[in-house]
Write a protein that holds these residues in place. Sequence first.
Motif, PDB file in Angstrom:
ATOM      1  N   THR A 122       0.835  -1.206   0.000  1.00  0.00           N
ATOM      2  CA  THR A 122       0.000   0.000   0.000  1.00  0.00           C
ATOM      3  C   THR A 122       0.866   1.250   0.000  1.00  0.00           C
ATOM      4  OG1 THR A 122      -1.699  -1.180   1.264  1.00  0.00           O
ATOM      5  CG2 THR A 122      -1.824   1.228   1.220  1.00  0.00           C
ATOM      6  N   TYR A 123       1.975   1.221   0.739  1.00  0.00           N
ATOM      7  CA  TYR A 123       2.814   2.415   0.898  1.00  0.00           C
ATOM      8  C   TYR A 123       4.129   2.334   0.131  1.00  0.00           C
ATOM      9  CZ  TYR A 123      -0.489   2.996   4.710  1.00  0.00           C
ATOM     10  OH  TYR A 123      -1.650   3.116   5.440  1.00  0.00           O
ATOM     11  N   TRP A 124       4.517   1.133  -0.257  1.00  0.00           N
ATOM     12  CA  TRP A 124       5.795   0.997  -0.947  1.00  0.00           C
ATOM     13  C   TRP A 124       5.855   1.795  -2.253  1.00  0.00           C
ATOM     14  CZ3 TRP A 124       8.401  -4.120  -2.965  1.00  0.00           C
ATOM     15  CH2 TRP A 124       9.785  -3.946  -2.963  1.00  0.00           C
ATOM     16  N   PRO A 125       4.773   1.803  -3.085  1.00  0.00           N
ATOM     17  CA  PRO A 125       4.820   2.632  -4.305  1.00  0.00           C
ATOM     18  C   PRO A 125       5.031   4.118  -4.003  1.00  0.00           C
ATOM     19  CG  PRO A 125       3.009   1.073  -4.417  1.00  0.00           C
ATOM     20  CD  PRO A 125       3.535   1.001  -3.022  1.00  0.00           C
ATOM     21  N   LEU A 126       4.534   4.582  -2.860  1.00  0.00           N
ATOM     22  CA  LEU A 126       4.736   5.981  -2.506  1.00  0.00           C
ATOM     23  C   LEU A 126       6.221   6.282  -2.301  1.00  0.00           C
ATOM     24  CD1 LEU A 126       1.819   6.302   0.086  1.00  0.00           C
ATOM     25  CD2 LEU A 126       1.825   7.085  -2.293  1.00  0.00           C
ATOM     26  N   TYR A 127       6.921   5.353  -1.640  1.00  0.00           N
ATOM     27  CA  TYR A 127       8.360   5.536  -1.448  1.00  0.00           C
ATOM     28  C   TYR A 127       9.123   5.349  -2.757  1.00  0.00           C
ATOM     29  CZ  TYR A 127       7.756   5.772   3.573  1.00  0.00           C
ATOM     30  OH  TYR A 127       7.394   6.174   4.836  1.00  0.00           O
ATOM     31  N   GLY A 128       8.597   4.508  -3.634  1.00  0.00           N
ATOM     32  CA  GLY A 128       9.197   4.397  -4.961  1.00  0.00           C
ATOM     33  C   GLY A 128       9.120   5.718  -5.708  1.00  0.00           C
ATOM     34  N   ALA A 129       7.978   6.387  -5.565  1.00  0.00           N
ATOM     35  CA  ALA A 129       7.834   7.711  -6.185  1.00  0.00           C
ATOM     36  C   ALA A 129       8.794   8.711  -5.560  1.00  0.00           C
ATOM     37  CB  ALA A 129       6.392   8.194  -6.031  1.00  0.00           C
ATOM     38  N   ALA A 130       8.947   8.637  -4.227  1.00  0.00           N
ATOM     39  CA  ALA A 130       9.872   9.546  -3.547  1.00  0.00           C
ATOM     40  C   ALA A 130      11.299   9.335  -4.033  1.00  0.00           C
ATOM     41  CB  ALA A 130       9.794   9.335  -2.035  1.00  0.00           C
ATOM     42  N   GLY A 131      11.715   8.069  -4.135  1.00  0.00           N
ATOM     43  CA  GLY A 131      13.052   7.789  -4.637  1.00  0.00           C
ATOM     44  C   GLY A 131      13.245   8.262  -6.067  1.00  0.00           C
ATOM     45  N   GLY A 132      12.194   8.074  -6.900  1.00  0.00           N
ATOM     46  CA  GLY A 132      12.283   8.527  -8.289  1.00  0.00           C
ATOM     47  C   GLY A 132      12.385  10.038  -8.404  1.00  0.00           C
ATOM     48  N   ILE A 133      11.574  10.757  -7.610  1.00  0.00           N
ATOM     49  CA  ILE A 133      11.613  12.229  -7.649  1.00  0.00           C
ATOM     50  C   ILE A 133      12.958  12.746  -7.148  1.00  0.00           C
ATOM     51  CG2 ILE A 133      10.590  14.339  -6.690  1.00  0.00           C
ATOM     52  CD1 ILE A 133       7.923  12.768  -6.553  1.00  0.00           C
ATOM     53  N   GLY A 134      13.428  12.188  -6.018  1.00  0.00           N
ATOM     54  CA  GLY A 134      14.714  12.614  -5.481  1.00  0.00           C
ATOM     55  C   GLY A 134      15.855  12.343  -6.448  1.00  0.00           C
ATOM     56  N   ALA A 135      15.853  11.155  -7.062  1.00  0.00           N
ATOM     57  CA  ALA A 135      16.903  10.824  -8.028  1.00  0.00           C
ATOM     58  C   ALA A 135      16.820  11.726  -9.256  1.00  0.00           C
ATOM     59  CB  ALA A 135      16.782   9.355  -8.432  1.00  0.00           C
ATOM     60  N   ALA A 136      15.593  12.033  -9.707  1.00  0.00           N
ATOM     61  CA  ALA A 136      15.435  12.913 -10.871  1.00  0.00           C
ATOM     62  C   ALA A 136      15.973  14.312 -10.572  1.00  0.00           C
ATOM     63  CB  ALA A 136      13.963  12.982 -11.276  1.00  0.00           C
ATOM     64  N   LEU A 137      15.678  14.827  -9.370  1.00  0.00           N
ATOM     65  CA  LEU A 137      16.201  16.143  -8.994  1.00  0.00           C
ATOM     66  C   LEU A 137      17.725  16.124  -8.914  1.00  0.00           C
ATOM     67  CD1 LEU A 137      13.640  17.128  -6.186  1.00  0.00           C
ATOM     68  CD2 LEU A 137      13.834  18.138  -8.461  1.00  0.00           C
ATOM     69  N   ALA A 138      18.287  15.040  -8.370  1.00  0.00           N
ATOM     70  CA  ALA A 138      19.742  14.934  -8.261  1.00  0.00           C
ATOM     71  C   ALA A 138      20.401  14.864  -9.640  1.00  0.00           C
ATOM     72  CB  ALA A 138      20.111  13.706  -7.438  1.00  0.00           C
ATOM     73  N   VAL A 139      19.844  14.050 -10.518  1.00  0.00           N
ATOM     74  CA  VAL A 139      20.411  13.924 -11.867  1.00  0.00           C
ATOM     75  C   VAL A 139      20.268  15.237 -12.623  1.00  0.00           C
ATOM     76  CG1 VAL A 139      20.136  12.760 -14.092  1.00  0.00           C
ATOM     77  CG2 VAL A 139      20.064  11.431 -11.983  1.00  0.00           C
ATOM     78  N   ALA A 140      19.126  15.912 -12.465  1.00  0.00           N
ATOM     79  CA  ALA A 140      18.942  17.212 -13.125  1.00  0.00           C
ATOM     80  C   ALA A 140      19.987  18.211 -12.650  1.00  0.00           C
ATOM     81  CB  ALA A 140      17.532  17.734 -12.846  1.00  0.00           C
ATOM     82  N   TRP A 141      20.282  18.193 -11.359  1.00  0.00           N
ATOM     83  CA  TRP A 141      21.285  19.112 -10.832  1.00  0.00           C
ATOM     84  C   TRP A 141      22.655  18.805 -11.442  1.00  0.00           C
ATOM     85  CZ3 TRP A 141      25.574  20.795  -8.529  1.00  0.00           C
ATOM     86  CH2 TRP A 141      25.517  22.019  -7.852  1.00  0.00           C
ATOM     87  N   LEU A 142      22.992  17.525 -11.537  1.00  0.00           N
ATOM     88  CA  LEU A 142      24.278  17.147 -12.114  1.00  0.00           C
ATOM     89  C   LEU A 142      24.364  17.520 -13.598  1.00  0.00           C
ATOM     90  CD1 LEU A 142      24.830  13.661 -10.451  1.00  0.00           C
ATOM     91  CD2 LEU A 142      26.182  15.716 -10.073  1.00  0.00           C
ATOM     92  N   ILE A 143      23.257  17.345 -14.320  1.00  0.00           N
ATOM     93  CA  ILE A 143      23.257  17.675 -15.746  1.00  0.00           C
ATOM     94  C   ILE A 143      23.420  19.175 -15.959  1.00  0.00           C
ATOM     95  CG2 ILE A 143      21.795  17.719 -17.816  1.00  0.00           C
ATOM     96  CD1 ILE A 143      20.659  15.024 -16.922  1.00  0.00           C
ATOM     97  N   LEU A 144      22.768  19.972 -15.091  1.00  0.00           N
ATOM     98  CA  LEU A 144      22.834  21.432 -15.223  1.00  0.00           C
ATOM     99  C   LEU A 144      24.023  22.040 -14.492  1.00  0.00           C
ATOM    100  CD1 LEU A 144      19.039  22.230 -14.707  1.00  0.00           C
ATOM    101  CD2 LEU A 144      20.302  22.201 -16.862  1.00  0.00           C
ATOM    102  N   LEU A 145      24.910  21.183 -13.992  1.00  0.00           N
ATOM    103  CA  LEU A 145      26.019  21.667 -13.176  1.00  0.00           C
ATOM    104  C   LEU A 145      26.894  22.661 -13.924  1.00  0.00           C
ATOM    105  CD1 LEU A 145      27.306  21.244 -10.378  1.00  0.00           C
ATOM    106  CD2 LEU A 145      28.751  19.491 -11.399  1.00  0.00           C
ATOM    107  N   GLY A 146      27.149  22.403 -15.196  1.00  0.00           N
ATOM    108  CA  GLY A 146      28.062  23.266 -15.927  1.00  0.00           C
ATOM    109  C   GLY A 146      27.445  24.550 -16.432  1.00  0.00           C
ATOM    110  N   SER A 147      26.111  24.585 -16.654  1.00  0.00           N
ATOM    111  CA  SER A 147      25.499  25.745 -17.297  1.00  0.00           C
ATOM    112  C   SER A 147      24.584  26.567 -16.402  1.00  0.00           C
ATOM    113  CB  SER A 147      24.694  25.275 -18.523  1.00  0.00           C
ATOM    114  OG  SER A 147      23.706  24.325 -18.137  1.00  0.00           O
ATOM    115  N   ARG A 148      23.919  25.939 -15.451  1.00  0.00           N
ATOM    116  CA  ARG A 148      22.919  26.657 -14.659  1.00  0.00           C
ATOM    117  C   ARG A 148      23.129  26.496 -13.155  1.00  0.00           C
ATOM    118  NH1 ARG A 148      22.306  28.531 -18.894  1.00  0.00           N
ATOM    119  NH2 ARG A 148      20.430  28.706 -20.182  1.00  0.00           N
ATOM    120  N   ALA A 149      24.323  26.097 -12.743  1.00  0.00           N
ATOM    121  CA  ALA A 149      24.554  25.824 -11.318  1.00  0.00           C
ATOM    122  C   ALA A 149      24.365  27.076 -10.475  1.00  0.00           C
ATOM    123  CB  ALA A 149      25.955  25.254 -11.120  1.00  0.00           C
TER     124      ALA A 149
END
Length: 506
Positions: free
Chosen positions: A101-128
């Motif tokens: 019941t709650y595990w998919p919610l944490y899966g979404a949390a992990g996905g959102i957090g990882a997406a934000l982290a990867v976005a930050w790394l991708i934009l590190l050189g141009s928009r940091a």
Amino acid sequence: MSSDSDFASFPSVHDSDRHQIDGGIDTSSSSSPAAVAAAIESRRLWRDVFWLCVFVLHLLAIGFVLGLLGLNRFKKPDRLNIDRFTNITTVVGGDRFLTETYWPLYGAAGGIGAALAVAWLILLGSRAEQMMKVSVHSLTTYLAVISVLCFWGKFFFWGVAFAVGAGLQFMYVMSVIDRIPFTMLVLQKAVKMVWDLPEVMQVSYVSLLIMLCWMVLWSFGVAGVIALNMQDGGSWWLLVVFSVSLFWTGAVVCNTVHVIVSGMVFLVLIHGGRRAESMPPKPLVKSLRYAVTTSFGSICYGSLFTAAIRTLRWEIRGVRSKIGNNECLLCCVDFLFHLVETLVRFFNKYAYVQIAVNGKGFNHSARDAWELFQSTGIEALVAYDCSGAVLLMGAILGGLITGTCTGVWTWFRSNDKVLMVGCTSTLMGMILVGLALVVVESAVTSIYICYAEDPSLIQRWDDQFFYQMSESLHQRLQYRSARARHVMVNSRFDQMSSEIIQTPPI
């Protein structure tokens, strides 16, 4: 020259005044690189082994308990009959409260957090720079908005907590607003250095993947805790224990990356650039091997305390600068300030650079780094810089975005569990975004250590940045000198006034 000798041959302009950065080994030009390398290698023993064992045992124990609690309510209400040990309540339609019941919610949390982290790394050189400015100026507003949402949802305690957090964040930003230009300058140069090291980016991506794998098990167990037939008080205590474990694990992974990146940046500054002909082959492998073997115990030990002490130090410095003439409050804050400064001497993030370069124990490394700063006056510049606080704001903002998104979804599925899922999801997001930001923080700390040990390293790497740092250091030392003279004059004036008052008339 081998990579071992490169880690050892740290030049210094203070050879006649104090021990070298490696704690007394002679690294002068009269020593051969082979002899220096052998001396450093002999010092690379296993350090802080007790804390290494504690961390590994903690991972095994927590992992077993998480798996047990998650499996207990996986597809069945009480598969392992654990409910008999809890305060059982009769739940109509109990099959609704299962791990999945709650595990998919944490899966979404992990996905959102990882997406934000990867976005930050991708934009590190141009928009940091823009992203860091957004972190500083948006966090107060975001905390205030969450506070309003908590009051609207009748979570009054959390509403007050987030409102206080917004107030403290606003006060801190206002107290350091004059430091932001210099902080952004240092962060820009750190980003430039990291962007020129593709190996560093690979380490960051791999660390994100490792942390996500651990979070799969962690969220599985926490979902089982929330689905457990237990009073909310018991569930909260279990969540606190598991959250502390996740925080420690995340800090260990972050600081392992910190040590690896510090070793890489150290080599870049010594050789004057990543593409220099003198750069040793495969420096990443050398840094990685030291970080996960002989130095791993020191990383585990330091990860327990450094984050909390750094955050407390930033807040006390901000409050101290805005107190004014309230002598009673100033006395109390000064006591806390000196207490925290003493702790910082033994627990600071600059220790990880020393660990990466020389393989010493954590306390020894932290003490040496702090004495190096104080003996050269660089501590005035380090205290003025707010790069660590700015990066922490970015991690907190990423965590809050993750927790908010997950909390909103939870509201529509099980609104009585919003706080539990939202708080733990926020922690997950903070750790994942923090893993992306730690590469920049590692570059900043390495820059300061190298500048304190030999300013010519920074000058050879970036001449303009060297003069900007030198000018800022000169201004900070002048400011401290003027402030010290002002305090001495005032104390003497007060003493003379008290003597005049106490002198009886003739």
